[in-house]
Design a protein around this motif. Structure first.
Motif, PDB file in Angstrom:
ATOM      1  N   TYR A  18      24.422  -0.129  49.493  1.00 30.01           N
ATOM      2  CA  TYR A  18      25.449   0.230  50.472  1.00 30.01           C
ATOM      3  C   TYR A  18      26.792   0.214  49.773  1.00 30.01           C
ATOM      4  O   TYR A  18      27.117  -0.740  49.062  1.00 30.01           O
ATOM      5  CB  TYR A  18      25.481  -0.775  51.623  1.00 30.01           C
ATOM      6  N   ALA A  39      21.197  -3.964  48.430  1.00 30.33           N
ATOM      7  CA  ALA A  39      20.368  -4.642  49.443  1.00 30.33           C
ATOM      8  C   ALA A  39      18.902  -4.679  49.022  1.00 30.33           C
ATOM      9  O   ALA A  39      18.197  -5.637  49.326  1.00 30.33           O
ATOM     10  CB  ALA A  39      20.524  -3.943  50.790  1.00 30.33           C
ATOM     11  N   PRO A  84      14.925 -14.953  53.770  1.00 35.12           N
ATOM     12  CA  PRO A  84      16.136 -15.450  54.413  1.00 35.12           C
ATOM     13  C   PRO A  84      17.013 -14.319  54.945  1.00 35.12           C
ATOM     14  O   PRO A  84      16.841 -13.160  54.563  1.00 35.12           O
ATOM     15  CB  PRO A  84      16.850 -16.214  53.299  1.00 35.12           C
ATOM     16  N   GLY A 139      19.812 -11.760  55.260  1.00 32.16           N
ATOM     17  CA  GLY A 139      20.556 -11.063  54.216  1.00 32.16           C
ATOM     18  C   GLY A 139      19.732 -10.708  52.991  1.00 32.16           C
ATOM     19  O   GLY A 139      20.255 -10.149  52.023  1.00 32.16           O
ATOM     20  N   SER A 140      18.429 -11.002  52.994  1.00 30.90           N
ATOM     21  CA  SER A 140      17.597 -10.755  51.809  1.00 30.90           C
ATOM     22  C   SER A 140      17.175  -9.293  51.668  1.00 30.90           C
ATOM     23  O   SER A 140      16.697  -8.899  50.604  1.00 30.90           O
ATOM     24  CB  SER A 140      16.361 -11.661  51.843  1.00 30.90           C
ATOM     25  N   GLY A 141      17.318  -8.506  52.739  1.00 25.47           N
ATOM     26  CA  GLY A 141      16.972  -7.089  52.661  1.00 25.47           C
ATOM     27  C   GLY A 141      15.819  -6.661  53.557  1.00 25.47           C
ATOM     28  O   GLY A 141      15.371  -5.520  53.484  1.00 25.47           O
ATOM     29  N   LYS A 142      15.363  -7.550  54.445  1.00 24.49           N
ATOM     30  CA  LYS A 142      14.227  -7.216  55.315  1.00 24.49           C
ATOM     31  C   LYS A 142      14.518  -6.020  56.215  1.00 24.49           C
ATOM     32  O   LYS A 142      13.707  -5.100  56.304  1.00 24.49           O
ATOM     33  CB  LYS A 142      13.847  -8.415  56.197  1.00 24.49           C
ATOM     34  N   SER A 143      15.670  -6.052  56.884  1.00 22.75           N
ATOM     35  CA  SER A 143      16.011  -4.947  57.798  1.00 22.75           C
ATOM     36  C   SER A 143      16.169  -3.647  57.026  1.00 22.75           C
ATOM     37  O   SER A 143      15.717  -2.586  57.479  1.00 22.75           O
ATOM     38  CB  SER A 143      17.308  -5.234  58.549  1.00 22.75           C
ATOM     39  N   THR A 144      16.802  -3.742  55.872  1.00 25.57           N
ATOM     40  CA  THR A 144      16.984  -2.548  55.041  1.00 25.57           C
ATOM     41  C   THR A 144      15.624  -1.971  54.657  1.00 25.57           C
ATOM     42  O   THR A 144      15.400  -0.753  54.748  1.00 25.57           O
ATOM     43  CB  THR A 144      17.787  -2.908  53.773  1.00 25.57           C
TER      44      THR A 144
HETATM   45  P1  ADP Z   1      17.980  -9.099  56.399  1.00 25.83           P
HETATM   46  O1  ADP Z   1      17.348  -8.146  57.369  1.00 25.83           O
HETATM   47  O2  ADP Z   1      16.981  -9.758  55.509  1.00 25.83           O
HETATM   48  O3  ADP Z   1      18.866 -10.067  57.080  1.00 25.83           O
HETATM   49  P2  ADP Z   1      19.574  -6.836  55.538  1.00 25.83           P
HETATM   50  O4  ADP Z   1      18.671  -5.788  55.023  1.00 25.83           O
HETATM   51  O5  ADP Z   1      20.107  -6.647  56.922  1.00 25.83           O
HETATM   52  O6  ADP Z   1      18.881  -8.268  55.390  1.00 25.83           O
HETATM   53  O7  ADP Z   1      20.812  -6.990  54.552  1.00 25.83           O
HETATM   54  C1  ADP Z   1      20.691  -7.024  53.135  1.00 25.83           C
HETATM   55  C2  ADP Z   1      22.086  -6.966  52.524  1.00 25.83           C
HETATM   56  O8  ADP Z   1      22.656  -5.692  52.747  1.00 25.83           O
HETATM   57  C3  ADP Z   1      23.064  -7.964  53.110  1.00 25.83           C
HETATM   58  O9  ADP Z   1      23.927  -8.360  52.081  1.00 25.83           O
HETATM   59  C4  ADP Z   1      23.805  -7.158  54.165  1.00 25.83           C
HETATM   60  O10 ADP Z   1      25.067  -7.672  54.422  1.00 25.83           O
HETATM   61  C5  ADP Z   1      23.851  -5.789  53.524  1.00 25.83           C
HETATM   62  N1  ADP Z   1      23.847  -4.680  54.499  1.00 25.83           N
HETATM   63  C6  ADP Z   1      22.880  -4.416  55.392  1.00 25.83           C
HETATM   64  N2  ADP Z   1      23.156  -3.314  56.087  1.00 25.83           N
HETATM   65  C7  ADP Z   1      24.345  -2.868  55.614  1.00 25.83           C
HETATM   66  C8  ADP Z   1      25.164  -1.757  55.898  1.00 25.83           C
HETATM   67  N3  ADP Z   1      24.837  -0.854  56.831  1.00 25.83           N
HETATM   68  N4  ADP Z   1      26.304  -1.609  55.198  1.00 25.83           N
HETATM   69  C9  ADP Z   1      26.645  -2.495  54.258  1.00 25.83           C
HETATM   70  N5  ADP Z   1      25.928  -3.567  53.919  1.00 25.83           N
HETATM   71  C10 ADP Z   1      24.775  -3.750  54.585  1.00 25.83           C
END
Ligand code: ADP
Ligand code: ADP
Length: 230
Positions: free
Chosen positions: A13, A22, A41, A43-48
């Motif tokens: 990102y 991410a 944990p 912020g580890s990248g699960k949602s991404t």
């Molecule tokens: P999780 O789901 O494990 O909490 P995320 O995939 O949401 O982790 O986030 C992984 C990293 O990417 C984090 O540092 C988060 O702040 C960053 N991040 C996630 N989505 C975005 C975005 N749309 N823009 C910028 N940074 C993002």
């Protein structure tokens, strides 16, 4: 066969001057009818990672094959079409239309892909019955319990017979008894041949899956059978 194959998947990102990596080279293979939990944990990248395998977003680098098709470089319209056909999403917050009946909520993916009305209604009724909501089809979300709402969401996820069910914290808003009922339903879907990928923070929930993949700092840190299998 393999439903999901990723090869060196990166997601970066960019926010102004800053770059957030991410995902940093994720390699994962998931076969048909596997039941996988993704942990890690905050912020580890699960949602991404879920967004990428769910075709909600594209990787910055690397490849993703969904059912043998490379979907890593498609445009948004193509991704939307594949998503509707191949992915069934279940969210913590249910994401139902508040003003629509259970039947209408479940019909939505079929409306989107142009299925004729008669077939739509028949199919929606059939999946609602299969999740135990045969008598609740005309109810709206606010007339149902949390567990019933999540069943509607699961029926909606199933209605297109997707290749994968992606469940993001599906019990996060439910009490533990209702959560267990939803996990039992996911078990049943797995037994019926569905491939399930579940994201959760809770080890007890992850143990419903057969395989647990842990992500840390955008990379796969571990990939093991769950205690249920061991
Ligand atoms: P999780 O789901 O494990 O909490 P995320 O995939 O949401 O982790 O986030 C992984 C990293 O990417 C984090 O540092 C988060 O702040 C960053 N991040 C996630 N989505 C975005 C975005 N749309 N823009 C910028 N940074 C993002
Ligand atoms: P969840 O992990 O509950 O699914 P989100 O995916 O919305 O929640 O967010 C996960 C992490 O990614 C959070 O730490 C959030 O701050 C970060 N994040 C999500 N979207 C953005 C964004 N657009 N810009 C910066 N960080 C983001």
């Amino acid at each position: 066969g393999e439903v999901i194959v990723t090869d060196d998947l990166w997601k970066t990102y960019v926010m102004g001057e800053q770059e957030v990596h991410a995902l940093r080279g994720v390699n994962l293979r998931i076969r048909h009818n596997e039941y996988v939990a993704i942990m890690g944990p905050s912020g580890s990248g699960k949602s991404t990672f879920m967004n990428l395998i769910g075709c909600l977003d594209s990787p910055t680098q690397g490849r993703y094959w969904l059912n043998g098709h490379d979907v890593s470089q498609l445009d948004d319209d193509e991704l939307a079409r594949i998503r509707n056909k191949e992915i069934g999403f279940v969210f913590q917050t249910f994401n139902l239309l508040a003003r629509a009946t259970a039947l209408h909520n479940v019909e939505l993916p079929l409306i989107y892909n142009g299925t004729p009305a008669a077939e739509r209604i028949e199919r929606a009724k059939q999946v609602l019955e299969s999740v135990g909501l045969g008598t609740r089809m005309e109810h709206k979300p606010n007339e149902m319990s949390g567990g019933q709402r999540q069943r509607v969401a699961i029926a909606r996820a199933l209605v297109n017979s997707p290749s994968i069910i992606l469940a993001d914290e599906p019990t996060g808003n439910l009490d533990s008894k209702t959560g267990d009922e939803i996990m039992a339903l996911l078990d049943e879907l797995h037994a019926r041949g569905n491939t399930i990928v579940l994201v959760t923070h809770e080890p007890d929930i992850a143990d419903f899956a057969h395989r647990i993949v842990t992500i840390r700092d955008g990379q796969i840190a571990s990939d093991n059978e769950s205690s249920r299998v061991r």
